[in-house]
Scaffold this active site. Sequence first.
Site, PDB file in Angstrom:
ATOM      1  N   CYS A  25       0.857  -1.190   0.093  1.00 25.69           N
ATOM      2  CA  CYS A  25       0.007  -0.072   0.026  1.00 25.69           C
ATOM      3  C   CYS A  25       0.944   1.283  -0.067  1.00 25.69           C
ATOM      4  O   CYS A  25       2.091   1.017   0.291  1.00 25.69           O
ATOM      5  CB  CYS A  25      -0.844  -0.056   1.359  1.00 25.69           C
ATOM      6  N   CYS A  52      -4.271   6.300  -0.020  1.00 27.13           N
ATOM      7  CA  CYS A  52      -3.467   4.997  -0.471  1.00 27.13           C
ATOM      8  C   CYS A  52      -3.203   5.096  -1.858  1.00 27.13           C
ATOM      9  O   CYS A  52      -2.914   4.203  -2.594  1.00 27.13           O
ATOM     10  CB  CYS A  52      -4.405   3.748  -0.253  1.00 27.13           C
ATOM     11  N   LYS A 102     -12.422  -5.115   1.805  1.00 27.88           N
ATOM     12  CA  LYS A 102     -11.849  -4.331   2.596  1.00 27.88           C
ATOM     13  C   LYS A 102     -12.770  -3.314   3.027  1.00 27.88           C
ATOM     14  O   LYS A 102     -13.211  -2.439   2.144  1.00 27.88           O
ATOM     15  CB  LYS A 102     -10.453  -3.768   2.355  1.00 27.88           C
ATOM     16  N   ARG A 109      -3.930   3.352  12.456  1.00 34.12           N
ATOM     17  CA  ARG A 109      -3.379   4.649  11.855  1.00 34.12           C
ATOM     18  C   ARG A 109      -2.425   5.537  12.690  1.00 34.12           C
ATOM     19  O   ARG A 109      -1.238   5.866  12.076  1.00 34.12           O
ATOM     20  CB  ARG A 109      -4.758   5.676  11.599  1.00 34.12           C
ATOM     21  N   ARG A 167     -11.451   7.442   3.686  1.00 32.02           N
ATOM     22  CA  ARG A 167     -10.912   6.334   2.537  1.00 32.02           C
ATOM     23  C   ARG A 167     -12.322   5.851   2.019  1.00 32.02           C
ATOM     24  O   ARG A 167     -12.265   4.880   1.341  1.00 32.02           O
ATOM     25  CB  ARG A 167     -10.046   5.331   3.044  1.00 32.02           C
ATOM     26  N   GLU A 190     -16.224  -7.674  -5.189  1.00 36.03           N
ATOM     27  CA  GLU A 190     -14.948  -7.274  -5.144  1.00 36.03           C
ATOM     28  C   GLU A 190     -13.829  -8.521  -5.197  1.00 36.03           C
ATOM     29  O   GLU A 190     -13.067  -8.499  -5.649  1.00 36.03           O
ATOM     30  CB  GLU A 190     -14.647  -6.450  -3.609  1.00 36.03           C
ATOM     31  N   LYS A 221     -11.713  -8.100   5.813  1.00 32.75           N
ATOM     32  CA  LYS A 221     -11.297  -7.039   6.861  1.00 32.75           C
ATOM     33  C   LYS A 221     -12.268  -5.944   7.275  1.00 32.75           C
ATOM     34  O   LYS A 221     -12.629  -5.344   6.126  1.00 32.75           O
ATOM     35  CB  LYS A 221      -9.831  -6.541   6.194  1.00 32.75           C
ATOM     36  N   TYR A 237      -2.756  -9.452  15.880  1.00 30.46           N
ATOM     37  CA  TYR A 237      -1.494  -9.047  16.652  1.00 30.46           C
ATOM     38  C   TYR A 237      -1.186  -9.952  17.769  1.00 30.46           C
ATOM     39  O   TYR A 237      -0.317  -9.539  18.354  1.00 30.46           O
ATOM     40  CB  TYR A 237      -1.878  -7.575  17.112  1.00 30.46           C
TER      41      TYR A 237
HETATM   42  C1  PBG Z   1      -3.331   0.366   4.832  1.00 28.14           C
HETATM   43  C2  PBG Z   1      -4.017  -0.540   5.816  1.00 28.14           C
HETATM   44  C3  PBG Z   1      -4.651  -0.311   6.715  1.00 28.14           C
HETATM   45  C4  PBG Z   1      -4.806  -1.505   7.605  1.00 28.14           C
HETATM   46  C5  PBG Z   1      -4.212  -2.426   6.939  1.00 28.14           C
HETATM   47  N1  PBG Z   1      -3.684  -1.960   5.889  1.00 28.14           N
HETATM   48  C6  PBG Z   1      -5.396   0.878   7.373  1.00 28.14           C
HETATM   49  C7  PBG Z   1      -6.091   1.614   6.590  1.00 28.14           C
HETATM   50  O1  PBG Z   1      -6.864   1.154   5.510  1.00 28.14           O
HETATM   51  O2  PBG Z   1      -6.711   2.635   6.974  1.00 28.14           O
HETATM   52  C8  PBG Z   1      -5.533  -1.642   8.953  1.00 28.14           C
HETATM   53  C9  PBG Z   1      -5.077  -2.812   9.698  1.00 28.14           C
HETATM   54  C10 PBG Z   1      -5.729  -2.673  11.216  1.00 28.14           C
HETATM   55  O3  PBG Z   1      -6.361  -1.755  11.704  1.00 28.14           O
HETATM   56  O4  PBG Z   1      -4.985  -3.387  11.986  1.00 28.14           O
HETATM   57  N2  PBG Z   1      -4.387   0.612   3.795  1.00 28.14           N
END
Ligand code: PBG
Length: 335
Positions: A126, A136, A205, A215, A227, A243, A258, A323
């Site tokens: 990304c 992004c 996503k 963030r 976004r 998608e 996600k 995590y």
């Molecule tokens: C980057 C990205 C994000 C996450 C993973 N890749 C943040 C977003 O889209 O704002 C989120 C992961 C998380 O919250 O653990 N685009």
Amino acid sequence: MSVHPVAAFPEYRPRRLRSSAVLRRLVSETQLSAHNLVLPLFVRPGRRIRKPINAMPGVSQLSVDEALKEAAQAHKAGVAGVLLFGIPDAKDERASGAYAAKGIVQQAVRALKREFPELLVITDVCLCEYMSHGHCGIVQRGPRATTILNDPTLKLLARTAASHVEAGADIVAPSDMMDGRVRAIRQELDKQGYTDSPIMSYAAKFASAFYGPFREAAESAPQFGDRRSYQMDAGNAREALREVALDIQEGADMVMVKPALAYLDILYRVKAEFGYPTAAYAVSAEYSMVKAAGAQGWIDERAVTLESLLAMRRAGADILITYAATDVAGWLAKR
Ligand code: PBG
């Protein structure tokens, strides 16, 4: 799959199968295993740096040497792989740190593969962490509106993915949600001879408040706007399936849903509809909420974490990105 009407089996007593742990294990439909776990890591330049992320107790931004220690623990516990995010020293409007041969992720990949050839190294592809504005994609500021330029962004994403594979990444995982990015990445990888490198696409996503703590972790909050023009609306399930279908047509080998826990219906439908290897990303706030309530003694952190991940597996997830991966692997080994 059909469930038989209970009336047809008047003698069936479900509790007969629950009287002991061995019996319960014998008939258990879903298992959690360290083999399915992936640990996200945030890497940044420097040495001996561990910068804790406030909203994610136990998670830190790590310099490469420290990331190796974290990876060693995960690997030893049986975690299958790591997912890398980079926090570069400098950001610009072309995200040049994302595809630099000596970029932070590229350095981390090389070091990890050298130390732990068996540990899968997945890279998040990304641009947001490398863009001064935090979006992004490439941004165009017009007189009336600011737009994200989809197609010019694809080239940078493809270049980024190829540089990760060149450094030794086992899997690339595009998370940007630009249209057509999986095809662009596949073509670039094939062109460079990396025909066997798989793509795990963040296919479904959602634009989610559950990314809040991330963030801070990745220093990637958009400096203006949000976004919503490239991530999905929380209410849309059929769109998620479209998608996923698109990403598979474009060449994705694995697909991701996600966030995870609030989107189990999506996971279930994606797995049922496509049967592809499916990943669930238990995102930052999912982790933070459990940590916070656990620290207060309001919930049992370990039990809630294991139950949540089991639910993701039950819904159809093969791969669990969390995590808590190292802790979970440790807990599973002791059970
Ligand atoms: C980057 C990205 C994000 C996450 C993973 N890749 C943040 C977003 O889209 O704002 C989120 C992961 C998380 O919250 O653990 N685009």
